[in-house]
Design a protein around this motif. Structure first.
Motif, PDB file in Angstrom:
ATOM      1  N   ILE A 167       9.060 -17.988  21.195  1.00  0.00           N
ATOM      2  CA  ILE A 167       7.971 -17.503  20.349  1.00  0.00           C
ATOM      3  C   ILE A 167       7.564 -18.580  19.351  1.00  0.00           C
ATOM      4  N   ASN A 168       6.673 -18.212  18.430  1.00  0.00           N
ATOM      5  CA  ASN A 168       6.173 -19.155  17.429  1.00  0.00           C
ATOM      6  C   ASN A 168       7.261 -19.569  16.445  1.00  0.00           C
ATOM      7  N   THR A 169       6.984 -20.618  15.688  1.00  0.00           N
ATOM      8  CA  THR A 169       7.895 -21.088  14.644  1.00  0.00           C
ATOM      9  C   THR A 169       7.920 -20.085  13.494  1.00  0.00           C
ATOM     10  N   PHE A 170       9.096 -19.847  12.953  1.00  0.00           N
ATOM     11  CA  PHE A 170       9.239 -18.908  11.844  1.00  0.00           C
ATOM     12  C   PHE A 170       9.192 -19.633  10.511  1.00  0.00           C
ATOM     13  N   ASN A 171       8.524 -19.001   9.522  1.00  0.00           N
ATOM     14  CA  ASN A 171       8.441 -19.557   8.176  1.00  0.00           C
ATOM     15  C   ASN A 171       8.715 -18.435   7.181  1.00  0.00           C
ATOM     16  N   PHE A 172       9.741 -18.607   6.346  1.00  0.00           N
ATOM     17  CA  PHE A 172      10.091 -17.576   5.373  1.00  0.00           C
ATOM     18  C   PHE A 172       8.940 -17.277   4.412  1.00  0.00           C
ATOM     19  N   ASP A 173       8.082 -18.249   4.174  1.00  0.00           N
ATOM     20  CA  ASP A 173       6.966 -18.061   3.240  1.00  0.00           C
ATOM     21  C   ASP A 173       5.939 -17.049   3.754  1.00  0.00           C
ATOM     22  N   ASN A 174       5.986 -16.722   5.032  1.00  0.00           N
ATOM     23  CA  ASN A 174       4.994 -15.814   5.618  1.00  0.00           C
ATOM     24  C   ASN A 174       5.444 -14.357   5.666  1.00  0.00           C
ATOM     25  N   ILE A 175       6.617 -14.070   5.126  1.00  0.00           N
ATOM     26  CA  ILE A 175       7.161 -12.715   5.227  1.00  0.00           C
ATOM     27  C   ILE A 175       6.276 -11.688   4.529  1.00  0.00           C
ATOM     28  N   GLU A 176       5.705 -12.037   3.378  1.00  0.00           N
ATOM     29  CA  GLU A 176       4.856 -11.089   2.652  1.00  0.00           C
ATOM     30  C   GLU A 176       3.658 -10.674   3.505  1.00  0.00           C
ATOM     31  N   GLN A 177       3.016 -11.647   4.145  1.00  0.00           N
ATOM     32  CA  GLN A 177       1.875 -11.329   4.991  1.00  0.00           C
ATOM     33  C   GLN A 177       2.314 -10.540   6.220  1.00  0.00           C
ATOM     34  N   LEU A 178       3.478 -10.859   6.743  1.00  0.00           N
ATOM     35  CA  LEU A 178       4.018 -10.137   7.894  1.00  0.00           C
ATOM     36  C   LEU A 178       4.197  -8.662   7.564  1.00  0.00           C
ATOM     37  N   THR A 179       4.756  -8.355   6.411  1.00  0.00           N
ATOM     38  CA  THR A 179       4.988  -6.955   6.048  1.00  0.00           C
ATOM     39  C   THR A 179       3.656  -6.211   5.862  1.00  0.00           C
ATOM     40  N   LYS A 180       2.650  -6.880   5.354  1.00  0.00           N
ATOM     41  CA  LYS A 180       1.334  -6.252   5.207  1.00  0.00           C
ATOM     42  C   LYS A 180       0.734  -5.914   6.572  1.00  0.00           C
ATOM     43  N   ASN A 181       0.832  -6.855   7.490  1.00  0.00           N
ATOM     44  CA  ASN A 181       0.317  -6.613   8.847  1.00  0.00           C
ATOM     45  C   ASN A 181       1.051  -5.456   9.523  1.00  0.00           C
ATOM     46  N   LEU A 182       2.356  -5.398   9.318  1.00  0.00           N
ATOM     47  CA  LEU A 182       3.151  -4.316   9.906  1.00  0.00           C
ATOM     48  C   LEU A 182       2.756  -2.964   9.317  1.00  0.00           C
ATOM     49  N   ASN A 183       2.534  -2.918   8.025  1.00  0.00           N
ATOM     50  CA  ASN A 183       2.137  -1.659   7.392  1.00  0.00           C
ATOM     51  C   ASN A 183       0.821  -1.129   7.961  1.00  0.00           C
ATOM     52  N   ASN A 184      -0.089  -2.026   8.261  1.00  0.00           N
ATOM     53  CA  ASN A 184      -1.353  -1.607   8.876  1.00  0.00           C
ATOM     54  C   ASN A 184      -1.106  -0.980  10.246  1.00  0.00           C
ATOM     55  N   ILE A 185      -0.168  -1.566  10.992  1.00  0.00           N
ATOM     56  CA  ILE A 185       0.177  -1.032  12.316  1.00  0.00           C
ATOM     57  C   ILE A 185       0.847   0.335  12.182  1.00  0.00           C
ATOM     58  N   PHE A 186       1.772   0.451  11.221  1.00  0.00           N
ATOM     59  CA  PHE A 186       2.456   1.728  11.003  1.00  0.00           C
ATOM     60  C   PHE A 186       1.458   2.819  10.609  1.00  0.00           C
ATOM     61  N   PHE A 187       0.494   2.477   9.791  1.00  0.00           N
ATOM     62  CA  PHE A 187      -0.502   3.455   9.323  1.00  0.00           C
ATOM     63  C   PHE A 187      -1.327   3.980  10.496  1.00  0.00           C
ATOM     64  N   GLU A 188      -1.719   3.088  11.392  1.00  0.00           N
ATOM     65  CA  GLU A 188      -2.520   3.505  12.554  1.00  0.00           C
ATOM     66  C   GLU A 188      -1.663   4.256  13.570  1.00  0.00           C
ATOM     67  N   ASN A 189      -0.414   3.820  13.764  1.00  0.00           N
ATOM     68  CA  ASN A 189       0.533   4.439  14.702  1.00  0.00           C
ATOM     69  C   ASN A 189      -0.106   4.688  16.063  1.00  0.00           C
ATOM     70  N   ASN A 190      -0.599   3.623  16.647  1.00  0.00           N
ATOM     71  CA  ASN A 190      -1.227   3.693  17.965  1.00  0.00           C
ATOM     72  C   ASN A 190      -0.760   2.486  18.787  1.00  0.00           C
ATOM     73  N   ASN A 191      -0.067   2.753  19.896  1.00  0.00           N
ATOM     74  CA  ASN A 191       0.539   1.674  20.678  1.00  0.00           C
ATOM     75  C   ASN A 191       1.409   0.808  19.767  1.00  0.00           C
ATOM     76  N   THR A 192       2.166   1.492  18.925  1.00  0.00           N
ATOM     77  CA  THR A 192       2.867   0.849  17.808  1.00  0.00           C
ATOM     78  C   THR A 192       3.907  -0.170  18.261  1.00  0.00           C
TER      79      THR A 192
END
Length: 363
Positions: free
Chosen positions: A184-209
């Motif tokens: 997979i792609n390279t991991f960067n600890f600095d991107n965790i905040e944005q990652l959690t925001k993107n995940l929350n959007n997915i959880f909110f929609e709960n479609n093909n989660t």
């Protein structure tokens, strides 16, 4: 050159069979007649024909004179027979060894589970090799030693949980094995905040989660695996470092959006707070009730990322007592799935008796 299985016949052919064929083909000589020509007793020749005696060099020369088949052909035939016998014996010895190894493996490995998941075939040697790969071992002794030495540190135990060590280690090993195979792609600890925001959007929609979560985690450099649980393996999630990336494995044993979302955020909490400074640590999470300081920190991380402190304060101040209408209002206002709000309130305020129609199913 090492002989392959294709070089080994099912049964070795003794040169006596050729004598038998010649006697059947030739009408002018019988077995008793040939014995007289060779200067041997009929019983002696009969034992050769039945493969109970070898053809010697002296006998090969006599057969050359009587049957007009070269002596060196008889000797090569006899030699090949002996070689085939030796190879068959070695093959059988190896087969016995494989069976013995497999009997040991079955004591420590849930074989039926791996068969069901498609990891094992009908070939014993291939299965043993596969088990070694899954458990990351070189010998079966290493497998035995796992159960004597492997400790699951940093995971939350409960005396009420019945844990099968064989199954738990199998699930754990399979997660690590599958993670190694992901690129997979390279991991960067600095991107965790944005990652959690993107995940929350997915959880909110709960479609093909599940698919969307995997895609966004991979995009941000986090390996993700959903590994089917076994009996007596009450595990929700597992976070660890795999090669150059963090990895998260889940079981989906509850198949609820609130449980799934919390598990994912909890494991990201371990990555952000604990694996960052020590990539050797592994966090196998069984229950959220009995915790150590690692789990407390990961729990708090998950709670704050799923429901912000401001949102939670608003709920406590303005929406208690809760009902479905209020939960939906909070959900729309803060873009948080209703089941996640309900799950947090139930956990924090013991609202489990609340009569609700909120759909909790992971979709």
């Amino acid at each position: 050159m090492k002989a392959t299985n294709q070089n080994i016949p099912f049964e070795a052919t003794h040169p006596g069979i050729l004598i038998k064929d010649e006697l059947e083909f030739r009408e002018d000589i019988k077995q008793k007649d040939l014995a007289e020509l060779l200067g041997v007793k009929p019983s002696f020749l009969n034992e050769i024909i039945k493969g109970k005696r070898p053809i010697t060099a002296d006998l090969a020369i006599l057969l050359e004179k009587t049957l007009e088949i070269p002596a060196d052909y008889w000797m090569k035939f006899q030699s090949q027979y002996e070689i085939d016998c030796a190879r068959i014996k070695e093959k059988n010895i190896n087969k016995i060894k494989l069976i013995e190894l497999w009997n040991i493996i079955k004591e420590y490995v849930p074989v039926n589970y791996f068969k069901k998941q498609g990891y094992l075939s009908e070939k014993l040697e291939e299965n043993i090799t596969k088990i070694k790969l899954i458990y990351s071992i070189n010998t079966i002794d290493d497998l035995v030693n796992i159960f004597a030495t492997k400790k699951f540190a940093f995971y939350k135990k409960s005396e009420k949980l019945k844990i099968d060590d064989k199954n738990m280690i199998a699930w754990n090993s399979l997660a690590e094995f599958e993670a190694k195979n992901q690129l997979i792609n390279t991991f960067n600890f600095d991107n965790i905040e944005q990652l959690t925001k993107n995940l929350n959007n997915i959880f909110f929609e709960n479609n093909n989660t599940l698919t969307k979560v995997k895609d966004v985690l991979n995009q941000f450099g986090v390996k993700f695996l959903a590994i089917e649980k076994l009996e007596k393996t009450p595990v929700d999630g597992y976070s660890f470092w795999s090669e150059n990336n963090p990895a998260i494995a889940v079981t989906l044993r509850h198949s609820r959006i609130d449980n799934f979302a919390f598990t994912i955020m909890h494991e990201i909490g371990h990555i952000a707070l604990h694996l960052k400074n020590n990539k050797e640590q592994k966090f196998l999470d069984l229950t959220h009730k009995e915790v150590n300081h690692f789990e407390t920190e990961a729990n708090e991380f998950a709670q704050k990322k799923l429901i912000t402190e401001n949102c939670w304060e608003d709920i406590i101040t303005n929406y208690i007592p809760l009902n479905d209408e209020k939960i939906v209002e909070i959900s729309n206002r803060y873009n948080i799935h209703p089941a996640i709000i309900l799950g947090r309130v139930c956990y924090e305020m013991d609202y489990y008796a609340l009569n609700t129609t909120i759909d909790k199913k992971l979709k």
